[in-house]
Design a protein around this motif. Sequence first.
Motif, PDB file in Angstrom:
ATOM      1  N   ILE A  79       0.832  -1.203   0.000  1.00 32.54           N
ATOM      2  CA  ILE A  79       0.000   0.000   0.000  1.00 32.54           C
ATOM      3  C   ILE A  79       0.867   1.253   0.000  1.00 32.54           C
ATOM      4  O   ILE A  79       0.630   2.200  -0.763  1.00 32.54           O
ATOM      5  N   ASN A  80       1.904   1.252   0.843  1.00 32.73           N
ATOM      6  CA  ASN A  80       2.755   2.433   0.954  1.00 32.73           C
ATOM      7  C   ASN A  80       3.664   2.620  -0.254  1.00 32.73           C
ATOM      8  O   ASN A  80       3.952   3.761  -0.643  1.00 32.73           O
ATOM      9  N   PHE A  81       4.123   1.518  -0.868  1.00 34.55           N
ATOM     10  CA  PHE A  81       4.933   1.653  -2.084  1.00 34.55           C
ATOM     11  C   PHE A  81       4.114   2.276  -3.212  1.00 34.55           C
ATOM     12  O   PHE A  81       4.598   3.146  -3.940  1.00 34.55           O
ATOM     13  N   VAL A  82       2.886   1.812  -3.357  1.00 38.40           N
ATOM     14  CA  VAL A  82       2.000   2.378  -4.373  1.00 38.40           C
ATOM     15  C   VAL A  82       1.723   3.851  -4.071  1.00 38.40           C
ATOM     16  O   VAL A  82       1.771   4.711  -4.961  1.00 38.40           O
ATOM     17  N   GLY A  83       1.445   4.142  -2.790  1.00 40.52           N
ATOM     18  CA  GLY A  83       1.185   5.529  -2.394  1.00 40.52           C
ATOM     19  C   GLY A  83       2.393   6.428  -2.594  1.00 40.52           C
ATOM     20  O   GLY A  83       2.269   7.588  -3.012  1.00 40.52           O
ATOM     21  N   MET A  84       3.582   5.882  -2.335  1.00 38.22           N
ATOM     22  CA  MET A  84       4.818   6.647  -2.506  1.00 38.22           C
ATOM     23  C   MET A  84       5.037   7.011  -3.972  1.00 38.22           C
ATOM     24  O   MET A  84       5.349   8.160  -4.312  1.00 38.22           O
ATOM     25  N   ALA A  85       4.851   6.009  -4.853  1.00 33.43           N
ATOM     26  CA  ALA A  85       5.013   6.260  -6.284  1.00 33.43           C
ATOM     27  C   ALA A  85       3.948   7.220  -6.789  1.00 33.43           C
ATOM     28  O   ALA A  85       4.235   8.123  -7.604  1.00 33.43           O
ATOM     29  N   ASP A  86       2.727   7.064  -6.272  1.00 30.82           N
ATOM     30  CA  ASP A  86       1.635   7.937  -6.684  1.00 30.82           C
ATOM     31  C   ASP A  86       1.910   9.383  -6.290  1.00 30.82           C
ATOM     32  O   ASP A  86       1.641  10.316  -7.053  1.00 30.82           O
ATOM     33  N   SER A  87       2.475   9.569  -5.099  1.00 35.50           N
ATOM     34  CA  SER A  87       2.765  10.913  -4.612  1.00 35.50           C
ATOM     35  C   SER A  87       3.961  11.531  -5.344  1.00 35.50           C
ATOM     36  O   SER A  87       3.930  12.701  -5.736  1.00 35.50           O
ATOM     37  N   TYR A  88       5.012  10.737  -5.549  1.00 30.76           N
ATOM     38  CA  TYR A  88       6.243  11.266  -6.147  1.00 30.76           C
ATOM     39  C   TYR A  88       6.030  11.658  -7.615  1.00 30.76           C
ATOM     40  O   TYR A  88       6.503  12.712  -8.061  1.00 30.76           O
ATOM     41  N   TYR A  89       5.323  10.814  -8.342  1.00 28.43           N
ATOM     42  CA  TYR A  89       5.118  11.073  -9.776  1.00 28.43           C
ATOM     43  C   TYR A  89       3.808  11.794 -10.063  1.00 28.43           C
ATOM     44  O   TYR A  89       3.470  12.026 -11.229  1.00 28.43           O
ATOM     45  N   ALA A  90       3.046  12.144  -8.998  1.00 30.17           N
ATOM     46  CA  ALA A  90       1.782  12.867  -9.137  1.00 30.17           C
ATOM     47  C   ALA A  90       0.837  12.170 -10.113  1.00 30.17           C
ATOM     48  O   ALA A  90       0.225  12.787 -10.993  1.00 30.17           O
ATOM     49  N   ILE A  91       0.710  10.852  -9.955  1.00 30.72           N
ATOM     50  CA  ILE A  91      -0.146  10.066 -10.841  1.00 30.72           C
ATOM     51  C   ILE A  91      -1.617  10.258 -10.502  1.00 30.72           C
ATOM     52  O   ILE A  91      -2.491  10.198 -11.365  1.00 30.72           O
ATOM     53  N   ASN A  92      -1.866  10.473  -9.203  1.00 32.94           N
ATOM     54  CA  ASN A  92      -3.245  10.612  -8.705  1.00 32.94           C
ATOM     55  C   ASN A  92      -4.083   9.360  -8.966  1.00 32.94           C
ATOM     56  O   ASN A  92      -5.273   9.422  -9.268  1.00 32.94           O
ATOM     57  N   PHE A  93      -3.403   8.215  -8.825  1.00 30.47           N
ATOM     58  CA  PHE A  93      -4.079   6.930  -9.008  1.00 30.47           C
ATOM     59  C   PHE A  93      -4.961   6.587  -7.805  1.00 30.47           C
ATOM     60  O   PHE A  93      -6.038   6.021  -7.946  1.00 30.47           O
ATOM     61  N   ILE A  94      -4.483   6.943  -6.613  1.00 27.98           N
ATOM     62  CA  ILE A  94      -5.213   6.616  -5.386  1.00 27.98           C
ATOM     63  C   ILE A  94      -6.231   7.714  -5.086  1.00 27.98           C
ATOM     64  O   ILE A  94      -5.889   8.892  -5.096  1.00 27.98           O
ATOM     65  N   PRO A  95      -7.479   7.353  -4.808  1.00 28.57           N
ATOM     66  CA  PRO A  95      -8.514   8.354  -4.500  1.00 28.57           C
ATOM     67  C   PRO A  95      -8.154   9.182  -3.276  1.00 28.57           C
ATOM     68  O   PRO A  95      -7.542   8.670  -2.325  1.00 28.57           O
ATOM     69  N   ILE A  96      -8.508  10.444  -3.287  1.00 25.36           N
ATOM     70  CA  ILE A  96      -8.230  11.347  -2.170  1.00 25.36           C
ATOM     71  C   ILE A  96      -8.856  10.824  -0.880  1.00 25.36           C
ATOM     72  O   ILE A  96      -8.256  10.916   0.200  1.00 25.36           O
ATOM     73  N   SER A  97     -10.064  10.257  -0.980  1.00 22.61           N
ATOM     74  CA  SER A  97     -10.746   9.743   0.211  1.00 22.61           C
ATOM     75  C   SER A  97      -9.937   8.640   0.878  1.00 22.61           C
ATOM     76  O   SER A  97      -9.860   8.564   2.101  1.00 22.61           O
ATOM     77  N   MET A  98      -9.299   7.793   0.069  1.00 19.80           N
ATOM     78  CA  MET A  98      -8.478   6.714   0.611  1.00 19.80           C
ATOM     79  C   MET A  98      -7.206   7.266   1.242  1.00 19.80           C
ATOM     80  O   MET A  98      -6.770   6.808   2.301  1.00 19.80           O
ATOM     81  N   ILE A  99      -6.602   8.260   0.597  1.00 21.88           N
ATOM     82  CA  ILE A  99      -5.395   8.888   1.138  1.00 21.88           C
ATOM     83  C   ILE A  99      -5.677   9.522   2.495  1.00 21.88           C
ATOM     84  O   ILE A  99      -4.897   9.381   3.442  1.00 21.88           O
ATOM     85  N   GLU A 100      -6.819  10.187   2.607  1.00 21.33           N
ATOM     86  CA  GLU A 100      -7.185  10.837   3.867  1.00 21.33           C
ATOM     87  C   GLU A 100      -7.505   9.818   4.954  1.00 21.33           C
ATOM     88  O   GLU A 100      -7.116   9.982   6.108  1.00 21.33           O
ATOM     89  N   SER A 101      -8.215   8.761   4.606  1.00 21.75           N
ATOM     90  CA  SER A 101      -8.592   7.764   5.607  1.00 21.75           C
ATOM     91  C   SER A 101      -7.384   6.996   6.120  1.00 21.75           C
ATOM     92  O   SER A 101      -7.323   6.607   7.286  1.00 21.75           O
ATOM     93  N   LEU A 102      -6.384   6.780   5.258  1.00 23.84           N
ATOM     94  CA  LEU A 102      -5.158   6.082   5.665  1.00 23.84           C
ATOM     95  C   LEU A 102      -4.070   7.050   6.131  1.00 23.84           C
ATOM     96  O   LEU A 102      -3.006   6.604   6.555  1.00 23.84           O
TER      97      LEU A 102
END
Length: 368
Positions: A79-102
Amino acid sequence: MKFNYLILIFYLILAIFSVVWSILGLKNGAYVGGVLDNFKLFVVWSFIFFVIYTYIYSEIDLSFYHRVIIIAGVVIPLINFVGMADSYYAINFIPISMIESLDMRFGFHEGYIQVASHNIGSLFIIIPYLMAVLSMNDRENSNRKWSAIALILSLALAVLSGRRALWLVIAITPFVIIFLGIVTNRFVKINNKFKFVFFISLCLFGLVLVLSLFGEFSESGTLEHMKSAISAEDERSIQYQYLISKFIDYPFFGSGIGVGVNYLRSYESPWLYELTYVVMLMSLGVVGFSLFSIFFLVFIFLAIKYASSGDLHSGYAFFYLVGLLGLLIGTYSNPYLLSFDFLIYLGMLPLFAGKYTQLNMYAPRRRE
């Protein structure tokens, strides 16, 4: 459904501590929000966890808990590897609601990455637990392949996390395993894979040594990040002075739960600070802190006795104790014990203690 009184006693005492010192806190000007949060966590959830762990004690095999730890050791890093890549490359793959809840927040700095995801704290117990699993030659060690995969993924996340306390816990865990192995008479079961675990510990110490000795790395961001942990300008160093000053004002019974000091660490929760044990000393005083420590050590002692018993599932207790000590070391500079998530892990302590009393209850008695 089977019932064990130790599980009831554990949560009942937690609730009593919460109520008594919350009343004291209100008397000494505590934040109402802090008192309510504490009541919800240690009274309401204590009752819920009592029901849950009574059911687990009665109906569920402890190997289920073992499998859950392994699954968490795989899922949390992914989960964190995916989130890290999503944040670094600004892919915005993960929904904002999920980012906030986690609470998935990542900071990319020179020489290190800061991972602020709430679930990263679970690695303080998961990594030592898995290290113990792979270090011991026990009949409980099923799923060894997945345990190794979970450990490798969790270690990779730990290295990237920027959590200095977690690095320390990983480095000293092999020594914890040896110590508990001797205390529980399981030392003879430590197998050759312990060399791998010990090698990891030495590598972590060696990394610090290399960065310190070689000039081109001596000012690296990683090393500076590690040095800042003991700097007088570190947030924890600053709040320590204020917390101790407050303790001196109320040395015997403490200032109570929910009381803040003249140093604001969080606008949302001004009663929270990272130095867990110093906060406990300030809140409970010498009397309350001593009573709570004795209460907790009694349950650890009973869990150690179960880990030493040779019972079918006693190895799980050994793995858990290694993980628990990792959590207790890491929580010195992180407020994990005041979190709902980590009450889940603490709940295994009375469960294993209860298993030991159950063994004694049904053990055959010698005739005089």
